[in-house]
Design an enzyme around this catalytic site. Structure first.
Site, PDB file in Angstrom:
ATOM      1  N   LYS A 248      45.853 107.979  33.552  1.00 13.20           N
ATOM      2  CA  LYS A 248      44.602 108.362  34.212  1.00 13.20           C
ATOM      3  C   LYS A 248      43.593 108.864  33.176  1.00 13.20           C
ATOM      4  CE  LYS A 248      44.657 106.847  37.228  1.00 13.20           C
ATOM      5  NZ  LYS A 248      45.740 105.970  37.417  1.00 13.20           N
TER       6      LYS A 248
ATOM      7  N   ARG B 280      35.346  95.095  40.641  1.00 10.84           N
ATOM      8  CA  ARG B 280      36.106  93.964  40.101  1.00 10.84           C
ATOM      9  C   ARG B 280      35.629  93.537  38.716  1.00 10.84           C
ATOM     10  NH1 ARG B 280      38.837  91.373  44.307  1.00 10.84           N
ATOM     11  NH2 ARG B 280      39.076  89.512  43.035  1.00 10.84           N
TER      12      ARG B 280
ATOM     13  N   HIS C  29      62.033 112.776  19.077  1.00 11.82           N
ATOM     14  CA  HIS C  29      62.258 111.560  18.296  1.00 11.82           C
ATOM     15  C   HIS C  29      60.954 110.881  17.909  1.00 11.82           C
ATOM     16  CE1 HIS C  29      66.481 112.060  19.148  1.00 11.82           C
ATOM     17  NE2 HIS C  29      66.178 112.214  20.433  1.00 11.82           N
TER      18      HIS C  29
ATOM     19  N   ASN D  92      35.517  82.983  40.122  1.00 14.64           N
ATOM     20  CA  ASN D  92      36.406  84.081  39.722  1.00 14.64           C
ATOM     21  C   ASN D  92      37.729  83.433  39.338  1.00 14.64           C
ATOM     22  OD1 ASN D  92      38.082  86.360  39.628  1.00 14.64           O
ATOM     23  ND2 ASN D  92      38.353  86.383  41.842  1.00 14.64           N
ATOM     24  N   GLY D  93      38.179  83.666  38.111  1.00 18.98           N
ATOM     25  CA  GLY D  93      39.436  83.056  37.660  1.00 18.98           C
ATOM     26  C   GLY D  93      39.284  82.524  36.255  1.00 18.98           C
TER      27      GLY D  93
ATOM     28  N   GLU E  42      42.323 105.971  30.877  1.00 20.46           N
ATOM     29  CA  GLU E  42      41.452 105.013  31.563  1.00 20.46           C
ATOM     30  C   GLU E  42      40.017 105.515  31.697  1.00 20.46           C
ATOM     31  OE1 GLU E  42      43.840 102.561  34.955  1.00 20.46           O
ATOM     32  OE2 GLU E  42      43.830 104.717  35.220  1.00 20.46           O
TER      33      GLU E  42
ATOM     34  N   LYS F  38      39.352  96.621  38.537  1.00 18.57           N
ATOM     35  CA  LYS F  38      40.350  97.097  39.483  1.00 18.57           C
ATOM     36  C   LYS F  38      41.310  96.008  39.934  1.00 18.57           C
ATOM     37  CE  LYS F  38      41.089 100.332  43.004  1.00 18.57           C
ATOM     38  NZ  LYS F  38      41.909 101.111  42.090  1.00 18.57           N
TER      39      LYS F  38
ATOM     40  N   GLU G 214      51.852 108.415  34.287  1.00 17.59           N
ATOM     41  CA  GLU G 214      50.697 108.134  35.135  1.00 17.59           C
ATOM     42  C   GLU G 214      49.543 109.107  34.820  1.00 17.59           C
ATOM     43  OE1 GLU G 214      49.603 105.841  36.816  1.00 17.59           O
ATOM     44  OE2 GLU G 214      48.127 106.721  38.160  1.00 17.59           O
TER      45      GLU G 214
ATOM     46  N   TRP H   8      33.577  90.065  34.982  1.00 15.57           N
ATOM     47  CA  TRP H   8      34.442  90.715  33.992  1.00 15.57           C
ATOM     48  C   TRP H   8      34.787  89.596  33.020  1.00 15.57           C
ATOM     49  CZ3 TRP H   8      39.289  90.333  31.819  1.00 15.57           C
ATOM     50  CH2 TRP H   8      39.774  91.475  31.171  1.00 15.57           C
TER      51      TRP H   8
ATOM     52  N   CYS I  10      36.032  89.862  38.464  1.00 14.40           N
ATOM     53  CA  CYS I  10      34.863  89.107  38.903  1.00 14.40           C
ATOM     54  C   CYS I  10      34.825  89.131  40.432  1.00 14.40           C
ATOM     55  CB  CYS I  10      34.854  87.652  38.452  1.00 14.40           C
ATOM     56  SG  CYS I  10      34.783  87.441  36.687  1.00 14.40           S
TER      57      CYS I  10
HETATM   58  C1  G6P Z   1      44.319  97.342  36.933  1.00 15.74           C
HETATM   59  C2  G6P Z   1      43.760  98.592  37.567  1.00 15.74           C
HETATM   60  C3  G6P Z   1      44.867  99.621  37.729  1.00 15.74           C
HETATM   61  C4  G6P Z   1      46.020  99.031  38.525  1.00 15.74           C
HETATM   62  C5  G6P Z   1      46.523  97.726  37.907  1.00 15.74           C
HETATM   63  C6  G6P Z   1      47.488  97.005  38.836  1.00 15.74           C
HETATM   64  O1  G6P Z   1      44.701  97.605  35.626  1.00 15.74           O
HETATM   65  O2  G6P Z   1      42.708  99.116  36.782  1.00 15.74           O
HETATM   66  O3  G6P Z   1      44.359 100.752  38.407  1.00 15.74           O
HETATM   67  O4  G6P Z   1      47.062  99.952  38.577  1.00 15.74           O
HETATM   68  O5  G6P Z   1      45.427  96.836  37.691  1.00 15.74           O
HETATM   69  O6  G6P Z   1      46.792  96.648  39.995  1.00 15.74           O
HETATM   70  P1  G6P Z   1      47.447  96.413  41.405  1.00 15.74           P
HETATM   71  O7  G6P Z   1      46.296  96.077  42.296  1.00 15.74           O
HETATM   72  O8  G6P Z   1      48.403  95.264  41.238  1.00 15.74           O
HETATM   73  O9  G6P Z   1      48.147  97.648  41.808  1.00 15.74           O
END
Ligand code: G6P
Length: 614
Positions: free
Chosen positions: A491, A27, A510, A101-102, A494, A609, A487, A75, A2
């Site tokens: 990616k 956000r 396994h 926001n929260g 996501e 994000k 990672e 969000w 948010c």
């Molecule tokens: C969310 C984002 C990710 C990020 C994660 C941790 O899930 O979509 O891209 O890696 O939060 O965020 P931070 O800001 O703590 O690295």
């Protein structure tokens, strides 16, 4: 999670608020809204399900005048994304509007009490409870908006950044925060506020970061006043933003994510700059040097993080154990915060977070701190909550990352972790001069080597077309590159919504090997490292079962490339730094597959994000 924006000044607030919402859309983007008080004193609230563009469309023919307003991009936490649940929410009398926001944990109890007092609710949100509570407090005590917000913040439990305006007070915004970020911009004849500095920077570089428990009284044409929850005036600490607007634009790229992938040579140069000496003999991280004794006597390092930052943490474990000979554990912040960890004052907790706002990471570091650990932060957003809560730290300095899928922040985090490991290793005399110089010199080569890797862009684009319609992907790697494989899988998941798993290559036997067939591609990181031969055997095992393999190999590779269906060559580099290179083609592969599938790359569904809620 948010985004909130506010403006009070001499200009029309609406375009400023909308532009601010666009900046904060990373956000959350399931609904958006705006509240404005016009010249006649009407409080107009417009909100709409969907992205900010949908709100703009909805408000096109409406009265969007007014020099004071608040706005929100959501969000969803409480209540589905809908017009009704979108913020701003307003009070029973329609006189007060709020953006939040929260999450409010005790909202149900307060809601019941307010229903008992005759209040009715329009939405399913926890936020509406706050604005109704504020109105109730004013009605009961005949107090000011500020006093009511102060009282309300004592009654609500949870995380919040809020901004409140009232129809009968068109010259004032009241804002407050606890655990969710809020920044106030100070202009010559205006104030603006936002969840981060990105909506503010084009209007003013002077900002104040609100601290937990503080309430800002923002009056038109009057000095800013910030109060503590004890109703005592706080000292105003003005900071200067170093961000530039060009960092917030796509700069000709179709998506922020592609821009951010291509920025990596520059961002890593910025990250290394002034830290690694030209001859590779010294690395200067002041957050370590100033706390030398803590690092010298440390018996253990605990890394806490979430998402991509957690993957960087896994690479950090290898680096720190290799160079510092200190045992390292890497924990999901969300699990750590609710565990009962054994922590001593000889523990160093490293919190890694791009945004510096992730609620779980913040809570995890606070727990460790309360139990005596020394807390070191690795963050990107300057002035955000995590760096302010740590004992010391090191910024990654990669500039604003807007694409929801993290790319340049990941390589920045790994780069800082490498510098941290080398610095502490040198202090503790656990790394030889030769290794130190070799790795430090290689670190300095990383920006130009990434430049080389980015030349593979077209080839990876072509490759992506072959695999766009796969339903599942497996990513394998070993040692330093096992986290890079995870990672890579994250990616893809996501942004393309293809199921992908990252696995240590040898573990494939396994379980995951049962999934292998010619429809399930496997990406194998098979660079020339100490266990290259073993990884080659894993590729053979996949091929023997009809699987298709994309191998990431070191330039000049003969064996893995000849067995794999497709090989992508990256330049040679110290093994411990290889994830900085192997992760780049995986970012591009995920990006192009998502683009081929027509996905919303920068704002993938359901994600945000900055995750400021649990
Ligand atoms: C969310 C984002 C990710 C990020 C994660 C941790 O899930 O979509 O891209 O890696 O939060 O965020 P931070 O800001 O703590 O690295």
């Amino acid at each position: 999670m948010c985004g909130i924006v506010g403006y009070i000044g001499s200009r029309n607030a609406y375009p400023i608020l909308i532009q601010g919402l666009h900046r904060l859309e990373y956000r959350g983007y399931d609904s958006a809204g705006v509240a404005l008080i016009n010249q006649s004193g009407d409080l107009n609230v417009y909100k709409s399900k969907g992205k900010v563009a949908a709100l703009e469309h909805y408000a096109e023919e409406k009265d969007t005048t007014g020099t004071i307003g608040i706005a929100h991009t959501r969000w969803a936490t409480h209540g589905e994304p809908s017009d009704i649940n979108a913020h701003p929410h307003y009070s029973q009398s329609d006189n007060i509007a709020i953006v939040h926001n929260g999450t409010i944990e005790n909202y149900a109890v307060i809601k019941q009490a307010l229903i008992g007092h005759g209040y009715t609710f329009r939405s399913d949100t926890d936020t509406e409870v706050i604005v109704q509570l504020i109105e109730y407090i004013i009605a009961q005590n005949a107090c000011s908006l500020y006093e009511a917000v102060l009282q309300a913040t004592k009654e609500i439990v949870g995380a919040y950044a809020i901004a409140v305006i009232a129809k009968d007070n068109p010259d004032q915004i009241i804002a407050a925060r606890r655990s969710s970020p809020l920044v106030i911009g100070i202009g010559n004849d205006f104030y603006c506020l936002a969840s981060d500095a990105t909506p503010i920077v084009e209007y003013t570089k002077k900002v104040v970061y609100l601290e937990d428990g503080e309430i800002a009284i923002i009056n038109r044409n009057e000095p800013l006043k910030i109060m503590t929850e004890q109703n005592v005036e706080s000292k105003i600490n003005i900071c200067k933003l170093r961000m530039s607007i060009s960092e917030l634009e796509k700069g000709g790229y179709p998506h922020f994510m592609l821009k951010e992938i291509f920025e990596q040579p520059k961002t890593l140069l910025d990250c290394l700059s002034g830290r690694v000496s030209i001859d590779g003999k010294n690395i200067s991280i002041s957050g370590i040097i100033d706390n030398k004794d803590k690092f010298l006597r440390a018996e253990r390092v605990i890394i806490v993080a979430c998402g991509t930052s957690w993957h960087a943490g896994l690479i950090g474990k290898h680096l720190i154990e290799d160079f510092c000979r200190i045992p390292v554990t890497v924990e999901y912040a969300s699990e750590f915060r609710y565990s009962n960890p054994v922590i001593t004052d000889r523990d160093i907790l490293i919190a890694i977070s791009q945004s510096g706002e992730t609620a779980d990471t913040l809570a995890a570091l606070e727990l460790a701190k309360s139990r005596g650990a020394f807390v070191f932060g690795i963050c990107n957003v300057i002035g955000s909550s995590i760096p302010r809560a740590t004992d010391s730290g090191c910024y990654i300095h990669v500039g604003p990352e807007i694409g929801v899928a993290s790319t340049k922040a990941f390589t920045g985090q790994v780069t800082v972790l490498a510098m941290v490991a080398l610095t502490v290793g040198q202090l503790r005399e656990t790394v030889s001069n030769q290794t130190f110089e070799q790795v430090a010199t290689d670190l300095r080569r990383i920006p130009s080597l990434i430049e080389e890797v980015l030349k593979l862009n077209d080839r990876i684009h072509d490759l992506s077309k072959i695999f766009t319609y796969a339903h599942n992907f497996l990513y394998l790697g070993r040692g330093y590159n096992y986290p890079a494989a995870m990672e890579g899988a994250l990616k893809l998941k996501e942004i393309s919504y293809i199921h992908a798993e990252g696995y240590p290559a040898a573990e494939m036997k396994h379980g995951p090997i049962a999934l292998i067939d010619n429809e399930m591609p496997t990406v194998v990181i098979a660079t020339a490292d100490s266990i290259y031969d073993k990884t080659v055997s894993n590729i053979q095992q996949i091929k023997a079962r009809g699987g298709r393999v994309i191998a990431i190999v070191t330039a000049g590779d003969q064996v893995a490339s000849s067995i794999a269906d497709y090989a992508i060559e990256i330049p040679e580099i110290s093994e411990c730094l290889s994830p900085l290179l192997t992760s780049v083609p995986l970012q591009l592969l995920a990006y192009y597959i998502a683009v081929n599938k027509g996905r919303d790359v920068d704002q993938p569904r359901n994600l945000a994000k900055s995750v400021t809620v649990e």
